[in-house]
Scaffold this active site. Structure first.
Site, mmCIF file in Angstrom:
data_model
loop_
_atom_site.group_PDB
_atom_site.id
_atom_site.type_symbol
_atom_site.label_atom_id
_atom_site.label_comp_id
_atom_site.label_asym_id
_atom_site.label_seq_id
_atom_site.Cartn_x
_atom_site.Cartn_y
_atom_site.Cartn_z
ATOM 1 C CG ASP A 118 -2.077 2.701 5.916
ATOM 2 O OD1 ASP A 118 -2.991 2.208 6.609
ATOM 3 O OD2 ASP A 118 -1.547 2.092 4.962
ATOM 4 C CG HIS A 125 1.242 -6.708 5.872
ATOM 5 N ND1 HIS A 125 1.105 -7.024 4.538
ATOM 6 C CD2 HIS A 125 1.684 -5.416 5.913
ATOM 7 C CE1 HIS A 125 1.439 -5.965 3.803
ATOM 8 N NE2 HIS A 125 1.791 -4.979 4.612
ATOM 9 C CD GLU A 191 -0.589 -2.158 1.801
ATOM 10 O OE1 GLU A 191 -0.879 -1.254 2.600
ATOM 11 O OE2 GLU A 191 0.581 -2.599 1.635
ATOM 12 C CD GLU A 193 -4.265 -0.665 5.228
ATOM 13 O OE1 GLU A 193 -4.481 0.202 6.109
ATOM 14 O OE2 GLU A 193 -3.283 -0.644 4.459
ATOM 15 C CG ASP A 225 -2.653 1.706 1.527
ATOM 16 O OD1 ASP A 225 -2.578 2.626 0.692
ATOM 17 O OD2 ASP A 225 -1.698 1.354 2.250
ATOM 18 N NE ARG A 229 2.226 -4.045 -2.547
ATOM 19 C CZ ARG A 229 1.838 -3.660 -1.335
ATOM 20 N NH1 ARG A 229 2.507 -2.735 -0.669
ATOM 21 N NH2 ARG A 229 0.771 -4.189 -0.791
ATOM 22 C CD GLN A 232 5.130 0.135 -0.892
ATOM 23 O OE1 GLN A 232 4.302 -0.439 -1.581
ATOM 24 N NE2 GLN A 232 5.237 -0.086 0.409
ATOM 25 C CE LYS A 245 1.757 1.604 0.862
ATOM 26 N NZ LYS A 245 0.957 0.410 1.200
ATOM 27 C CB THR A 249 -6.838 5.629 0.373
ATOM 28 O OG1 THR A 249 -5.440 5.872 0.285
ATOM 29 C CG2 THR A 249 -7.119 4.657 1.518
ATOM 30 C CD GLU A 350 1.079 -9.863 3.147
ATOM 31 O OE1 GLU A 350 1.204 -10.431 4.234
ATOM 32 O OE2 GLU A 350 0.241 -8.950 2.954
HETATM 33 MN MN MN Z 1 -1.439 0.197 4.026
#
Ligand code: MN
Length: 400
Positions: A118, A125, A191, A193, A225, A229, A232, A245, A249, A350
């Site tokens: 990834d 971002h 996420e 993506e 993804d 948080r 992480q 993570k 996915t 975000e």
């Molecule tokens: Mn990602």
């Protein structure tokens, strides 16, 4: 002249004849998994079209891998042949006999994923996360404009759209806490993506040039993804994302071939400082994809892929510049796609600015991070050939 098909394709469909994405499906009424191509609201069984041939055997399996391994010459041949079958009357009875309605099939994970990487290619971002996590430092770290930053993820937990996502448990420690605690993540995020699927491998010890992207990468998928948080934030120093993570996915069931994305190609944003020569593209593989993020059916963001700083060709060149080999089925994610506007951000951390600004949903409830039962759906469209719009379908997942 606009290419036409005799197969009914509703106005606004993601799957006009200019698209022809590949997937793996099982008919509801029985039979094994096989490779098909989506057209309108149907899927054409390619294993039946090539029945009795070695290619047909490679298409009568539970993943695209055997077909992908055949390489770009064969990808082009099959696409041309399918285009012909769907646009002429030549073999219409054979084709009609092997079209299945999409609501009568089960779609599977399209690729047996080999390695999964990834990236982190959106400047917006990376800047937003830098501001959130390091408010007193530079938002972008010194390496970011010199190389596409990435990490190796967990290939075995890539799942197809529709698979339930179990909330992960793990260690977390808030900055003010004296010691870590263990339990279900309370800051579960997404996420938004795009993912890129490697079809043709490469030899160990050799790198893949930035202009050889289309000789190796077959196509693109939507990719979510999922990210815990809190897990992480506590675990990622100094070696990067790990259990926050690797629990899941999600990807879309349809792989849109690069051949369908020629009209979507755009230059990447100006890259300053100029990248090292191995990352310098002759003709950029930026992509004008418009993505959307829905939370419980409500549109919460429209990330624009065209603003991504690093192209997928640059990511591939970087990923192999040390001689690491590619394998059929390798998958790499672009990194969260975020645009400059507040409603173009591709993650909840975000969109809510780390939980400070909750999102209000139509039912009046608010969200900072995901609650059990929440459903997230990503979509994307792109300009296709003949001025038509093509789409990637969707990747959706519900927290269970
Ligand atoms: Mn990602």
């Amino acid at each position: 002249m606009t290419l036409q098909t005799w197969v009914p394709v509703p106005e606004g469909s993601d799957f006009p004849i200019q698209n022809l994405p590949y997937g793996v499906f099982t008919p509801r009424h029985g039979g094994g998994p096989r490779v098909g191509v989506a057209i309108g609201e149907q899927v054409l069984d390619l294993s039946a079209i090539w029945a009795g041939t070695p290619l047909g055997a490679d298409l009568a399996t539970g993943s695209l891998n055997r077909f992908l391994r055949r390489g770009p010459g064969e990808w082009a041949y099959v696409r041309e042949r399918v285009t012909n079958l769907l646009s002429t009357e030549e073999q219409r009875p054979l084709v009609e006999a092997n079209l299945h309605r999409l609501d009568q099939v089960t779609l599977h994970l399209p690729v047996e994923v080999a390695d999964y990487v990834d990236f982190y290619a959106s400047e917006q971002h990376a800047t937003n996360l830098g501001r959130i996590f390091r408010p007193d430092g530079e938002a972008l770290l010194p390496n970011w404009k010199h190389l596409p930053v990435g990490y190796h993820g967990r290939a075995g937990t890539v799942v197809v759209s529709g698979t339930g996502i179990r909330r992960p448990s793990g260690q977390r420690k808030a900055p003010g806490d004296a010691a870590p605690v263990f339990g279900p993540s309370v800051r579960l995020d997404i996420e938004a993506e795009m993912g890129f699927v490697v079809g043709a491998g490469s030899a160990l010890g050799e790198s893949v040039g930035v202009d050889d992207f289309a000789d190796h990468v077959f196509g693109a998928v939507l990719l979510n993804d999922w990210s815990a948080r809190d897990i992480q934030a506590w675990e990622y120093v100094p070696l990067g994302p790990f259990l926050g993570k690797s629990f899941a996915t999600s990807i879309s069931p349809w792989v849109v071939p690069l051949a369908a994305l020629e009209a979507a190609r755009v230059a990447t944003p100006a890259q300053r400082p100029e990248p090292l020569p191995y990352l310098a593209e002759k003709q950029g593989w930026g992509l004008d994809l418009r993505m959307s993020v829905e939370l419980n059916g409500q549109l919460v963001s429209r990330p624009p892929y065209a603003g991504m700083y690093w192209s997928p060709a640059q990511m591939l060149a970087h990923m192999t510049v040390n001689g690491a080999s590619l394998r059929t089925g390798d998958l790499y994610g672009s990194g969260t796609v975020s645009g400059p506007a507040a409603d173009q951000r591709g993650s909840l951390i975000e969109l809510t600015w780390n939980g400070r600004d909750p999102i209000t949903l139509a039912d009046g409830s608010t969200r900072t991070f995901l609650e059990d039962g929440d459903t997230v759906t990503l979509r994307a469209t792109a300009p296709g050939a003949d001025g038509v719009r093509i789409g990637f379908g969707e990747v959706t997942g519900t927290i269970v």
